[in-house]
Design a protein around this motif. Structure first.
Motif, PDB file in Angstrom:
ATOM      1  N   LEU A  60       0.935  -1.261   0.254  1.00 48.55           N
ATOM      2  CA  LEU A  60       0.171  -0.018  -0.002  1.00 48.55           C
ATOM      3  C   LEU A  60       0.824   1.127   0.030  1.00 48.55           C
ATOM      4  CD1 LEU A  60      -2.752  -1.337   2.495  1.00 48.55           C
ATOM      5  CD2 LEU A  60      -2.961  -0.892   0.043  1.00 48.55           C
ATOM      6  N   ASN A  61       2.098   1.242   0.658  1.00 48.46           N
ATOM      7  CA  ASN A  61       3.008   2.321   0.677  1.00 48.46           C
ATOM      8  C   ASN A  61       3.449   2.695  -0.472  1.00 48.46           C
ATOM      9  OD1 ASN A  61       2.344   3.076   3.466  1.00 48.46           O
ATOM     10  ND2 ASN A  61       4.343   1.768   4.064  1.00 48.46           N
ATOM     11  N   ALA A  62       3.940   1.597  -1.174  1.00 47.21           N
ATOM     12  CA  ALA A  62       4.483   1.605  -2.699  1.00 47.21           C
ATOM     13  C   ALA A  62       3.475   2.209  -3.585  1.00 47.21           C
ATOM     14  CB  ALA A  62       5.080   0.187  -3.025  1.00 47.21           C
ATOM     15  N   MET A  63       2.283   1.877  -3.342  1.00 45.45           N
ATOM     16  CA  MET A  63       1.235   2.472  -4.201  1.00 45.45           C
ATOM     17  C   MET A  63       0.733   3.720  -3.952  1.00 45.45           C
ATOM     18  SD  MET A  63      -0.856  -0.948  -5.530  1.00 45.45           S
ATOM     19  CE  MET A  63      -1.013  -1.778  -4.165  1.00 45.45           C
ATOM     20  N   HIS A  64       1.165   4.296  -2.821  1.00 42.35           N
ATOM     21  CA  HIS A  64       0.654   5.571  -2.297  1.00 42.35           C
ATOM     22  C   HIS A  64      -0.546   5.461  -1.834  1.00 42.35           C
ATOM     23  CE1 HIS A  64       4.646   7.136  -3.200  1.00 42.35           C
ATOM     24  NE2 HIS A  64       4.519   6.856  -4.317  1.00 42.35           N
ATOM     25  N   MET A  65      -1.211   4.290  -1.225  1.00 47.03           N
ATOM     26  CA  MET A  65      -2.626   4.108  -1.079  1.00 47.03           C
ATOM     27  C   MET A  65      -2.776   4.358   0.553  1.00 47.03           C
ATOM     28  SD  MET A  65      -4.029   1.199  -3.476  1.00 47.03           S
ATOM     29  CE  MET A  65      -5.590   1.018  -2.676  1.00 47.03           C
ATOM     30  N   ASP A  66      -3.979   4.774   0.762  1.00 44.50           N
ATOM     31  CA  ASP A  66      -4.335   4.663   2.335  1.00 44.50           C
ATOM     32  C   ASP A  66      -5.820   3.940   2.249  1.00 44.50           C
ATOM     33  OD1 ASP A  66      -4.397   4.893   5.018  1.00 44.50           O
ATOM     34  OD2 ASP A  66      -5.028   6.918   4.878  1.00 44.50           O
ATOM     35  N   TYR A  67      -5.774   2.763   2.694  1.00 45.35           N
ATOM     36  CA  TYR A  67      -7.225   1.984   2.654  1.00 45.35           C
ATOM     37  C   TYR A  67      -7.336   1.532   3.986  1.00 45.35           C
ATOM     38  CZ  TYR A  67     -10.895  -0.856   1.018  1.00 45.35           C
ATOM     39  OH  TYR A  67     -12.138  -1.508   0.808  1.00 45.35           O
ATOM     40  N   TRP A  68      -8.667   1.327   4.189  1.00 48.64           N
ATOM     41  CA  TRP A  68      -9.283   0.824   5.481  1.00 48.64           C
ATOM     42  C   TRP A  68     -10.439   0.195   5.001  1.00 48.64           C
ATOM     43  CZ3 TRP A  68     -13.887   0.927   8.244  1.00 48.64           C
ATOM     44  CH2 TRP A  68     -13.767   0.267   9.373  1.00 48.64           C
ATOM     45  N   PRO A  69     -10.958  -1.096   5.495  1.00 48.72           N
ATOM     46  CA  PRO A  69     -10.117  -1.819   6.553  1.00 48.72           C
ATOM     47  C   PRO A  69      -9.123  -2.691   5.914  1.00 48.72           C
ATOM     48  CG  PRO A  69     -12.391  -2.809   6.058  1.00 48.72           C
ATOM     49  CD  PRO A  69     -12.245  -1.456   5.309  1.00 48.72           C
ATOM     50  N   VAL A  70      -8.078  -3.035   6.536  1.00 46.04           N
ATOM     51  CA  VAL A  70      -7.073  -3.920   6.210  1.00 46.04           C
ATOM     52  C   VAL A  70      -6.529  -5.106   7.181  1.00 46.04           C
ATOM     53  CG1 VAL A  70      -4.608  -4.003   5.567  1.00 46.04           C
ATOM     54  CG2 VAL A  70      -5.886  -2.248   4.807  1.00 46.04           C
ATOM     55  N   ILE A  71      -6.570  -6.164   6.909  1.00 48.76           N
ATOM     56  CA  ILE A  71      -5.832  -7.282   7.800  1.00 48.76           C
ATOM     57  C   ILE A  71      -4.549  -7.596   7.242  1.00 48.76           C
ATOM     58  CG2 ILE A  71      -6.127  -9.485   8.898  1.00 48.76           C
ATOM     59  CD1 ILE A  71      -9.176  -9.470   8.579  1.00 48.76           C
ATOM     60  N   ASP A  72      -3.564  -6.991   8.036  1.00 45.96           N
ATOM     61  CA  ASP A  72      -2.102  -7.496   7.699  1.00 45.96           C
ATOM     62  C   ASP A  72      -1.409  -8.367   8.500  1.00 45.96           C
ATOM     63  OD1 ASP A  72       0.615  -7.263   7.027  1.00 45.96           O
ATOM     64  OD2 ASP A  72       0.559  -5.140   6.688  1.00 45.96           O
ATOM     65  N   THR A  73      -1.358  -9.535   8.141  1.00 47.41           N
ATOM     66  CA  THR A  73      -1.058 -10.735   8.894  1.00 47.41           C
ATOM     67  C   THR A  73       0.313 -10.533   9.658  1.00 47.41           C
ATOM     68  OG1 THR A  73      -0.251 -12.045   7.115  1.00 47.41           O
ATOM     69  CG2 THR A  73      -2.762 -12.248   7.953  1.00 47.41           C
ATOM     70  N   SER A  74       1.344  -9.490   8.706  1.00 44.94           N
ATOM     71  CA  SER A  74       2.541  -9.338   9.499  1.00 44.94           C
ATOM     72  C   SER A  74       2.426  -9.014  10.841  1.00 44.94           C
ATOM     73  CB  SER A  74       3.437  -8.535   8.690  1.00 44.94           C
ATOM     74  OG  SER A  74       3.148  -7.241   8.603  1.00 44.94           O
ATOM     75  N   PHE A  75       1.366  -8.236  11.455  1.00 42.52           N
ATOM     76  CA  PHE A  75       1.040  -7.645  12.516  1.00 42.52           C
ATOM     77  C   PHE A  75       0.189  -8.419  13.469  1.00 42.52           C
ATOM     78  CE2 PHE A  75       1.519  -3.627   9.867  1.00 42.52           C
ATOM     79  CZ  PHE A  75       2.777  -3.233  10.089  1.00 42.52           C
ATOM     80  N   ILE A  76      -0.221  -9.482  13.134  1.00 43.51           N
ATOM     81  CA  ILE A  76      -1.006 -10.329  13.980  1.00 43.51           C
ATOM     82  C   ILE A  76       0.020 -11.265  15.028  1.00 43.51           C
ATOM     83  CG2 ILE A  76      -2.592 -12.354  14.177  1.00 43.51           C
ATOM     84  CD1 ILE A  76      -4.058 -11.182  11.458  1.00 43.51           C
ATOM     85  N   TYR A  77       0.992 -11.595  14.372  1.00 43.06           N
ATOM     86  CA  TYR A  77       2.004 -12.547  14.997  1.00 43.06           C
ATOM     87  C   TYR A  77       3.047 -11.926  15.111  1.00 43.06           C
ATOM     88  CZ  TYR A  77      -1.431 -15.753  13.373  1.00 43.06           C
ATOM     89  OH  TYR A  77      -2.858 -16.255  13.054  1.00 43.06           O
ATOM     90  N   SER A  78       3.747 -12.350  16.485  1.00 43.32           N
ATOM     91  CA  SER A  78       5.201 -11.788  16.680  1.00 43.32           C
ATOM     92  C   SER A  78       5.899 -12.920  17.299  1.00 43.32           C
ATOM     93  CB  SER A  78       4.823 -10.735  17.711  1.00 43.32           C
ATOM     94  OG  SER A  78       4.298 -11.111  18.777  1.00 43.32           O
ATOM     95  N   TYR A  79       7.274 -12.661  17.369  1.00 42.32           N
ATOM     96  CA  TYR A  79       8.242 -13.441  17.995  1.00 42.32           C
ATOM     97  C   TYR A  79       8.370 -13.170  19.579  1.00 42.32           C
ATOM     98  CZ  TYR A  79       9.607 -15.346  13.416  1.00 42.32           C
ATOM     99  OH  TYR A  79       9.551 -15.971  12.207  1.00 42.32           O
ATOM    100  N   GLU A  80       8.312 -14.248  20.212  1.00 44.47           N
ATOM    101  CA  GLU A  80       8.829 -14.276  21.671  1.00 44.47           C
ATOM    102  C   GLU A  80      10.115 -13.438  21.914  1.00 44.47           C
ATOM    103  OE1 GLU A  80       9.107 -17.471  24.610  1.00 44.47           O
ATOM    104  OE2 GLU A  80       7.127 -17.605  23.975  1.00 44.47           O
ATOM    105  N   GLY A  81       9.991 -12.538  22.713  1.00 48.04           N
ATOM    106  CA  GLY A  81      11.409 -11.861  22.996  1.00 48.04           C
ATOM    107  C   GLY A  81      12.049 -11.202  21.853  1.00 48.04           C
ATOM    108  N   LEU A  82      11.316 -10.802  20.736  1.00 46.26           N
ATOM    109  CA  LEU A  82      11.829  -9.954  19.689  1.00 46.26           C
ATOM    110  C   LEU A  82      10.700  -9.187  18.991  1.00 46.26           C
ATOM    111  CD1 LEU A  82      13.366 -12.912  17.497  1.00 46.26           C
ATOM    112  CD2 LEU A  82      14.713 -11.145  18.998  1.00 46.26           C
ATOM    113  N   PRO A  83      10.392  -8.018  19.857  1.00 45.33           N
ATOM    114  CA  PRO A  83       9.061  -7.259  19.751  1.00 45.33           C
ATOM    115  C   PRO A  83       9.243  -6.442  18.300  1.00 45.33           C
ATOM    116  CG  PRO A  83      10.581  -6.165  21.146  1.00 45.33           C
ATOM    117  CD  PRO A  83      11.178  -7.657  21.024  1.00 45.33           C
ATOM    118  N   ARG A  84      10.522  -6.223  17.578  1.00 46.48           N
ATOM    119  CA  ARG A  84      10.547  -5.553  16.558  1.00 46.48           C
ATOM    120  C   ARG A  84      10.621  -6.533  15.231  1.00 46.48           C
ATOM    121  NH1 ARG A  84      12.326   0.111  16.611  1.00 46.48           N
ATOM    122  NH2 ARG A  84      12.177   0.744  18.575  1.00 46.48           N
ATOM    123  N   ALA A  85      10.927  -7.690  15.675  1.00 50.88           N
ATOM    124  CA  ALA A  85      10.958  -8.874  14.377  1.00 50.88           C
ATOM    125  C   ALA A  85       9.611  -9.196  13.744  1.00 50.88           C
ATOM    126  CB  ALA A  85      11.902  -9.919  14.839  1.00 50.88           C
TER     127      ALA A  85
END
Length: 127
Positions: free
Chosen positions: A46-71
């Motif tokens: 969306l950033n590359a296409m200069h788009m702002d859209y809602w609603p979005v489910i971005d699965t990269s934000f749903i899951y995280s690694y234990e002890g690696l908050p920025r990964a």
């Protein structure tokens, strides 16, 4: 809708096609419905296409690694850990945007069914 395009397109073309498709879907479901974009690391697209859209489910934000908050867990390891199936099984395998889209949809559905944000064990190697 899963759309596979195996041709080179510009970002402007991709943006135009996506916006047209969203409008068509909105017409098909009527005023009460909504079109939700689902993908993994979709914010980059969306950033590359200069788009702002809602609603979005971005699965990269749903899951995280234990002890690696920025990964951000990559899609293939998420499919293995959460969905218990492999995508992109071979190192030289062709990248399939349809397979990635389906895995993203399944990850989103899994999260919606189970509710909580998942914290996964960290990977054996960190790049």
């Amino acid at each position: 809708m899963l759309l596979s395009v195996d041709v080179k397109v510009t970002l402007a073309d991709a943006r135009h096609v996506l916006l047209d498709e969203i409008e068509e879907r909105k017409k098909a479901i009527g005023d009460e419905g909504m079109v939700v974009l689902v993908g993994h690391a979709l914010h980059h697209d969306l950033n590359a296409m200069h788009m702002d859209y809602w609603p979005v489910i971005d699965t990269s934000f749903i899951y995280s690694y234990e002890g690696l908050p920025r990964a951000t867990p990559a899609l293939a390891p998420l499919a293995t850990m959460v969905l218990k199936r492999s995508i992109r099984q071979e190192i030289d395998s062709h990248h399939s945007q349809v397979e990635d889209a389906l895995a993203s949809l399944q990850l989103a559905q899994h999260q919606l069914e189970h509710g909580e944000v998942r914290t996964l064990p960290p990977p054996d190697t960190i790049v």
